[in-house]
Write a protein that holds these residues in place. Structure first.
Motif, PDB file in Angstrom:
ATOM      1  N   CYS A   1     -70.221   1.985 -22.279  1.00  0.00           N
ATOM      2  CA  CYS A   1     -69.769   2.723 -23.459  1.00  0.00           C
ATOM      3  C   CYS A   1     -70.765   3.843 -23.746  1.00  0.00           C
ATOM      4  CB  CYS A   1     -69.654   1.800 -24.667  1.00  0.00           C
ATOM      5  SG  CYS A   1     -68.337   0.579 -24.549  1.00  0.00           S
ATOM      6  N   LYS A   2     -70.263   5.019 -24.060  1.00  0.00           N
ATOM      7  CA  LYS A   2     -71.119   6.196 -24.223  1.00  0.00           C
ATOM      8  C   LYS A   2     -71.492   6.480 -25.679  1.00  0.00           C
ATOM      9  CE  LYS A   2     -70.552   6.927 -19.816  1.00  0.00           C
ATOM     10  NZ  LYS A   2     -71.637   6.593 -18.857  1.00  0.00           N
TER      11      LYS A   2
ATOM     12  N   LEU B   1     -77.943   6.936 -25.692  1.00  0.00           N
ATOM     13  CA  LEU B   1     -76.545   6.790 -26.064  1.00  0.00           C
ATOM     14  C   LEU B   1     -76.245   7.676 -27.267  1.00  0.00           C
ATOM     15  CD1 LEU B   1     -76.237   2.902 -25.852  1.00  0.00           C
ATOM     16  CD2 LEU B   1     -75.267   4.546 -24.232  1.00  0.00           C
ATOM     17  N   GLU B   2     -75.028   8.185 -27.343  1.00  0.00           N
ATOM     18  CA  GLU B   2     -74.620   8.943 -28.518  1.00  0.00           C
ATOM     19  C   GLU B   2     -74.402   7.983 -29.690  1.00  0.00           C
ATOM     20  OE1 GLU B   2     -71.263  11.400 -27.816  1.00  0.00           O
ATOM     21  OE2 GLU B   2     -72.097  12.335 -26.004  1.00  0.00           O
ATOM     22  N   CYS B   3     -74.716   8.455 -30.885  1.00  0.00           N
ATOM     23  CA  CYS B   3     -74.621   7.587 -32.055  1.00  0.00           C
ATOM     24  C   CYS B   3     -73.927   8.322 -33.188  1.00  0.00           C
ATOM     25  CB  CYS B   3     -76.022   7.145 -32.492  1.00  0.00           C
ATOM     26  SG  CYS B   3     -76.039   6.072 -33.959  1.00  0.00           S
ATOM     27  N   THR B   4     -72.917   7.682 -33.767  1.00  0.00           N
ATOM     28  CA  THR B   4     -72.223   8.208 -34.936  1.00  0.00           C
ATOM     29  C   THR B   4     -72.307   7.176 -36.048  1.00  0.00           C
ATOM     30  OG1 THR B   4     -70.669   9.413 -33.520  1.00  0.00           O
ATOM     31  CG2 THR B   4     -70.057   9.114 -35.842  1.00  0.00           C
ATOM     32  N   VAL B   5     -72.846   7.571 -37.191  1.00  0.00           N
ATOM     33  CA  VAL B   5     -73.022   6.656 -38.314  1.00  0.00           C
ATOM     34  C   VAL B   5     -72.179   7.126 -39.491  1.00  0.00           C
ATOM     35  CG1 VAL B   5     -74.641   5.603 -39.922  1.00  0.00           C
ATOM     36  CG2 VAL B   5     -75.373   6.104 -37.576  1.00  0.00           C
TER      37      VAL B   5
ATOM     38  N   SER C   1     -62.412   5.008 -36.477  1.00  0.00           N
ATOM     39  CA  SER C   1     -62.944   5.875 -35.427  1.00  0.00           C
ATOM     40  C   SER C   1     -63.033   5.131 -34.103  1.00  0.00           C
ATOM     41  CB  SER C   1     -64.320   6.401 -35.836  1.00  0.00           C
ATOM     42  OG  SER C   1     -64.883   7.214 -34.816  1.00  0.00           O
ATOM     43  N   TRP C   2     -63.454   3.886 -34.142  1.00  0.00           N
ATOM     44  CA  TRP C   2     -63.552   3.082 -32.923  1.00  0.00           C
ATOM     45  C   TRP C   2     -62.176   2.855 -32.298  1.00  0.00           C
ATOM     46  CZ3 TRP C   2     -62.179  -2.421 -32.821  1.00  0.00           C
ATOM     47  CH2 TRP C   2     -62.380  -2.991 -31.561  1.00  0.00           C
TER      48      TRP C   2
ATOM     49  N   GLU D   1     -61.996   3.295 -25.241  1.00  0.00           N
ATOM     50  CA  GLU D   1     -62.490   3.271 -23.870  1.00  0.00           C
ATOM     51  C   GLU D   1     -63.959   3.669 -23.755  1.00  0.00           C
ATOM     52  OE1 GLU D   1     -60.855   2.017 -21.309  1.00  0.00           O
ATOM     53  OE2 GLU D   1     -59.304   1.517 -22.772  1.00  0.00           O
ATOM     54  N   ILE D   2     -64.419   4.540 -24.670  1.00  0.00           N
ATOM     55  CA  ILE D   2     -65.793   5.051 -24.538  1.00  0.00           C
ATOM     56  C   ILE D   2     -66.695   4.676 -25.713  1.00  0.00           C
ATOM     57  CG2 ILE D   2     -65.079   7.004 -23.117  1.00  0.00           C
ATOM     58  CD1 ILE D   2     -65.338   8.750 -25.636  1.00  0.00           C
ATOM     59  N   SER D   3     -66.125   4.014 -26.735  1.00  0.00           N
ATOM     60  CA  SER D   3     -66.898   3.724 -27.941  1.00  0.00           C
ATOM     61  C   SER D   3     -67.169   2.235 -28.088  1.00  0.00           C
ATOM     62  CB  SER D   3     -66.160   4.234 -29.185  1.00  0.00           C
ATOM     63  OG  SER D   3     -66.045   5.635 -29.155  1.00  0.00           O
ATOM     64  N   TYR D   4     -68.247   1.945 -28.792  1.00  0.00           N
ATOM     65  CA  TYR D   4     -68.654   0.566 -29.073  1.00  0.00           C
ATOM     66  C   TYR D   4     -68.939   0.476 -30.559  1.00  0.00           C
ATOM     67  CZ  TYR D   4     -71.301  -3.831 -28.774  1.00  0.00           C
ATOM     68  OH  TYR D   4     -71.749  -5.111 -28.930  1.00  0.00           O
TER      69      TYR D   4
END
Length: 402
Positions: free
Chosen positions: A167-168, A192-196, A237-238, A243-246
């Motif tokens: 997962c990216k 890793l990319e991070c979105t909060v 959002s998830w 496929e690419i998010s955790y």
């Protein structure tokens, strides 16, 4: 959930009505699990529970449920992703290489094991109120973890698992920001990319930590409302990027951390769990995909909680705590804003330690607990985080004479 306790420390009874009371059973060798619940600023209210699980003595656990609590109440389109997560999680649990890498990260990056600290002056403070007798008070110093809270224990393990799953982008929601900062730090470490996602009300109260998350490379997205609303937006959002998010969920219990307290002393252990706006805790069908106890009105609608500790402003507790309550292994009590603030100031002045306001709710419960205990008994307060983030809030609630 702010409490980082992996082991049931014995048995206590839940006060189902009236003023919260302490009622203990000594057949469990003096070990108890006690949790402190925050209330609004004006009153300490009743906590009432509707017992729906009648086989209280029979512990039924699985990967998904604790008794009737937990489960997967989600759309069918998400089952495949959750099944994959189950598989990867269990695979990682039995992978010596992964476990070794996690152990190294917890030791060298997080800073575990955190110490068990004897709070001598705090102990003397409460003994002085009872003719020199009372329990010995210890602090589990989770505030000494990297970035200042127990959240990093969960964040580093989950981000490592996400990377294992290729997962990216890691998606998280935060209230008091300790979880958000921990996730952002772990993502920076693992590239890793991070979105909060964060509620607009919480962003106004925690501007310095919003800046810290951005310094760590995270994208911080404002959501109108509070922590509850941020969690909902994070899940949406998830779902749109499976496929690419955790989804890094703060209450998701992944990897057990070795419990230093268990191997050291027999103790009563207390910690904070959630905010309560003054309504009854009732059993609900599900919330955010799992069966658990929630704050609801008489019609079953979820009520938004309030607490001066922003990390406690969530209307529910975990399935595990719901189960422990029903079988009588955990007791819940209430603490006001004023009591939490006094506990914050007391620890600062007596021990030179400034706790997070969330942990201050647990510290405040000592005033009720200590008079009920025998001389020399051991009490451990889980100091879940440090109070850097709360200094402005405390200052705004401090009079000129203090």
């Amino acid at each position: 959930m702010a409490c980082n306790i992996e082991v049931i420390f014995g048995q206590a009874k839940f006060a189902t009505s009236g003023e919260p009371r302490l009622s203990y059973s000594r057949k469990w060798s003096g070990k108890f699990a006690i949790f402190s619940v925050a209330t609004g600023p004006s009153q300490v209210t009743e906590l009432q529970g509707k017992l729906a699980y009648h086989e209280k003595k029979r512990a039924i656990f699985s990967n998904e449920k604790f008794g009737i609590f937990g489960g997967k109440f989600v759309p069918e389109t998400l089952i495949s992703s959750l099944t994959k997560l189950d598989y990867e999680f269990n695979s990682a649990l039995h992978d010596p290489q992964f476990q070794m890498e996690l152990e190294v990260a917890l030791r060298d990056y997080v800073g575990r094991e955190t110490p068990l600290y004897f709070a001598e002056r705090l102990t003397d403070h409460y003994k002085s109120k009872n003719r020199g007798k009372g329990p010995d008070i210890y602090l589990k110093r989770e505030d000494l973890n990297h970035v200042g809270a127990h959240k990093i224990n969960n964040a580093i393990a989950q981000t490592m698992l996400a990377k294992r799953m290729d997962c990216k982008n890691i998606i998280a929601a935060t209230g008091a920001v300790q979880h958000g900062v921990a996730t952002a730090a772990a993502c920076a470490k693992l590239s890793l990319e991070c979105t909060v996602f964060m509620g607009s009300l919480d962003m106004e109260r925690q501007p310095s930590n919003v800046l810290l998350m951005k310094h760590l490379g995270a994208k911080v997205k404002s959501v109108k409302g509070s922590f509850k609303d941020a969690v909902s937006e994070g899940i949406r959002s998830w779902v749109n990027n499976l496929e690419i998010s955790y989804l890094d969920v703060v209450s998701l219990k992944f990897f057990k951390i070795k419990n230093y307290v268990k191997n050291t002393i027999k103790s009563i252990i207390i910690g904070e769990i959630l905010g309560d706006s003054g309504s009854a805790m009732q059993i609900a069908h599900n919330y955010h995909g799992a069966m658990s106890y929630l704050l609801q009105d008489e019609e079953g609608q979820i009520i938004g909680p309030y607490s001066i500790g922003v990390g406690l402003e969530y209307p529910g507790v975990s399935p595990e705590l719901s189960f422990l309550k029903d079988i009588g292994h955990a007791e819940f009590s209430t603490v006001t804003d004023e009591q939490a603030l006094e506990a914050y100031k007391r620890l600062c002045r007596l021990e030179g330690i400034f706790p997070a306001l969330e942990a201050s709710h647990a510290l405040a419960f000592l005033g009720k607990l200590c008079p009920t205990l025998e001389d020399g008994e051991k009490v451990v307060v889980n100091l879940s985080g440090r109070g850097d983030k709360d200094v402005t809030i405390v200052f705004n609630h401090t009079t000129k004479d203090e």
